[in-house]
Scaffold this motif. Sequence first.
Motif, short mmCIF file in Angstrom:
data_model
loop_
_atom_site.label_atom_id
_atom_site.label_comp_id
_atom_site.label_asym_id
_atom_site.label_seq_id
_atom_site.Cartn_x
_atom_site.Cartn_y
_atom_site.Cartn_z
N LEU A 1 53.56 12.94 79.77
CA LEU A 1 52.57 12.30 78.97
C LEU A 1 52.21 11.21 79.39
CD1 LEU A 1 50.72 14.91 76.99
CD2 LEU A 1 49.67 14.30 79.47
N ALA A 2 53.01 9.85 78.32
CA ALA A 2 53.70 8.58 78.52
C ALA A 2 53.89 8.09 79.79
CB ALA A 2 54.74 8.85 77.25
N ALA A 3 54.76 8.72 80.92
CA ALA A 3 55.25 8.12 82.16
C ALA A 3 53.25 8.08 82.89
CB ALA A 3 55.88 9.08 82.66
N ILE A 4 52.19 9.04 82.38
CA ILE A 4 50.73 8.88 83.72
C ILE A 4 50.52 8.16 83.12
CG2 ILE A 4 49.00 10.40 84.21
CD1 ILE A 4 51.89 11.38 85.90
N LEU A 5 50.92 8.02 81.62
CA LEU A 5 49.40 7.62 80.37
C LEU A 5 49.35 6.12 80.58
CD1 LEU A 5 48.58 10.09 78.08
CD2 LEU A 5 46.79 9.11 80.29
N VAL A 6 50.97 5.51 80.37
CA VAL A 6 50.97 4.40 80.13
C VAL A 6 52.26 3.80 81.18
CG1 VAL A 6 50.44 4.25 77.24
CG2 VAL A 6 52.67 5.08 78.17
N GLY A 7 52.62 4.15 81.55
CA GLY A 7 54.55 4.73 81.80
C GLY A 7 53.31 3.26 83.49
N ARG A 8 52.62 4.15 84.00
CA ARG A 8 51.85 4.48 85.15
C ARG A 8 52.48 4.85 86.68
NH1 ARG A 8 47.34 3.48 83.34
NH2 ARG A 8 47.35 1.80 82.05
N TYR A 9 53.52 5.75 86.33
CA TYR A 9 54.38 6.62 87.20
C TYR A 9 53.32 7.28 87.90
CZ TYR A 9 58.64 5.55 84.34
OH TYR A 9 60.10 4.80 84.23
N ASP A 10 53.89 7.66 89.42
CA ASP A 10 53.47 8.51 90.36
C ASP A 10 53.71 9.87 89.34
OD1 ASP A 10 52.55 8.95 93.14
OD2 ASP A 10 54.09 10.12 92.57
N PRO A 11 52.34 10.55 89.71
CA PRO A 11 52.11 12.16 89.55
C PRO A 11 53.32 13.01 89.70
CG PRO A 11 50.04 11.45 89.44
CD PRO A 11 50.91 10.35 89.60
N TRP A 12 53.54 12.56 91.95
CA TRP A 12 54.50 13.72 92.17
C TRP A 12 55.46 14.07 92.19
CZ3 TRP A 12 53.61 17.44 95.21
CH2 TRP A 12 54.91 17.64 96.10
N THR A 13 56.26 12.13 91.93
CA THR A 13 57.79 12.22 91.18
C THR A 13 58.03 12.92 89.69
OG1 THR A 13 57.29 9.80 92.60
CG2 THR A 13 59.25 9.86 91.13
N ILE A 14 56.90 12.10 88.47
CA ILE A 14 57.45 12.81 87.58
C ILE A 14 57.08 14.37 87.60
CG2 ILE A 14 56.75 13.23 85.17
CD1 ILE A 14 57.66 10.41 85.93
N TRP A 15 56.07 15.35 88.43
CA TRP A 15 56.10 16.83 88.40
C TRP A 15 56.92 17.13 88.91
CZ3 TRP A 15 54.30 19.82 85.55
CH2 TRP A 15 53.64 21.11 85.84
N ASN A 16 57.79 15.95 90.34
CA ASN A 16 59.17 17.17 90.70
C ASN A 16 60.20 17.30 90.13
OD1 ASN A 16 58.05 18.32 93.44
ND2 ASN A 16 57.71 16.35 94.06
N LEU A 17 59.83 16.36 89.02
CA LEU A 17 61.59 16.02 88.11
C LEU A 17 61.21 17.02 87.53
CD1 LEU A 17 62.30 12.48 87.70
CD2 LEU A 17 63.64 13.39 88.32
N ILE A 18 60.57 17.32 86.07
CA ILE A 18 59.90 18.03 85.08
C ILE A 18 60.19 19.19 86.12
CG2 ILE A 18 59.34 15.86 84.11
CD1 ILE A 18 56.80 17.48 84.05
N LYS A 19 59.42 19.91 86.98
CA LYS A 19 59.49 21.04 87.45
C LYS A 19 60.94 22.46 87.24
CE LYS A 19 59.03 20.67 92.24
NZ LYS A 19 58.75 21.26 93.55
N LYS A 20 61.89 21.48 87.59
CA LYS A 20 63.17 21.32 87.93
C LYS A 20 63.97 22.35 86.42
CE LYS A 20 63.93 18.73 91.05
NZ LYS A 20 65.24 17.39 91.76
N GLU A 21 62.95 21.65 85.35
CA GLU A 21 63.55 22.48 83.57
C GLU A 21 62.95 23.88 83.11
OE1 GLU A 21 64.89 19.75 81.78
OE2 GLU A 21 65.81 18.65 83.40
N GLU A 22 63.97 24.16 82.68
CA GLU A 22 64.06 25.80 82.02
C GLU A 22 62.57 25.43 81.43
OE1 GLU A 22 65.31 29.41 81.45
OE2 GLU A 22 66.11 27.49 83.15
N SER A 23 61.57 24.36 80.53
CA SER A 23 60.51 25.07 79.84
C SER A 23 59.02 24.80 81.26
CB SER A 23 60.91 24.15 79.27
OG SER A 23 60.98 23.11 78.73
N PHE A 24 59.99 24.38 81.81
CA PHE A 24 58.28 24.24 82.95
C PHE A 24 58.47 25.26 84.52
CE2 PHE A 24 58.63 20.19 80.15
CZ PHE A 24 57.18 19.80 79.80
#
Length: 362
Positions: free
Chosen positions: A274-297
């Motif tokens: 959430l911080a990456a989107i709200l204050v880090g100004r990261y691209d949502p597609w980039t962040i989502w492609n990273l975390i969706k590989k995690e076991e909890s996601f």
Amino acid sequence: MRRPKLVHFTGVESDQYIHIRASMSYSSQAKFHLLEEINQNLKEIVPTKPIQSLGLLSSNEFRLKVIGLSDTDEETTIRSFDSDSFGNFNFKIPQPESGKVVKLKLFETRSHPGLDLLIGSFIPTKIKTPKKIFITDFDKTLVDTRYSTMKELYLSLRNPVSYFPPVESSIGLTKNFIKEDYQPFIVSASPHFYENAIRDWLYQHEIYTGNIFLKDYRNIFSFFEGDLSTKDLKSQGFYKLNTIVNILLMIGIPDDLVLVGDGFESDTLIYLTLAAILVGRYDPWTIWNLIKKEESFKLTNQQHFRFLSKFYQLKNMSDAHPKMKLQIYIRCKPHMLEQLESRTFNMDFANNLKHLVNYYVG
């Protein structure tokens, strides 16, 4: 006759809309405390056991007629909404151009055709300006719950939440932020039929909020409704992230946001995402492609596409609010503190933003 009752009701006034989240049931155990009743009868409340609310596993459909009243009690809005097959409502009402809605009167009109059954009158929670929002987990954060074995699960069903030891440091943290005019929200992966028990516990500890978001396990086994699937029985990352994003889309981007969780599951990564989107100004597609590989996601295709659109919506809203402040607090046991503080993530965005995380012992 069987009379429908509210299991929970959340009404939030934000910007040009009033957002409503509610659930209804015929369960005799469904209960809803008004604030006046809480203040008068706090010591008399007998804590609810989760097993008393197992009737909320049943499925029923309802229809709500919502009448919006102005400050002079003039009817300015009349709308009707159908629940899903589980009795859940999630909708928003636009504020009329004149005669702003300050109070809602609710009627159920489906269960007994020809009758409008009065459910109650409610004043929506107004999100104050500046927006100061406090979102906390419940299990392992406010209460040191244990559900790892069948025996522990059975005991949790048969006993009130006070059976488990409270986390005093987290309770103190929560109360301090509330005293500073932060508006509290509870987000937990506990089953939805734990809500009465959790609410009783919160009231007994003088934490007053109707904004409790729990996982509705009926959605997991529904082929046609809901955002969850069977993999979400154990995987909590998507549920929690999706729920918090829904809250932020409902209330708008806060000026100050506090996120509190525990170091036992995936809360730290959820909050840094959430911080990456709200204050880090990261691209949502980039962040989502990273975390969706995690076991909890772990994700289904349906979850992937539904959530990504909301992620971009959140990004667009945050871009219009660049001065937002974000604080993250993670509860841990003493032996975990050093390890968590020196933790390195396998994603660059998380390492770049982990300075936002404050670990505390509880």
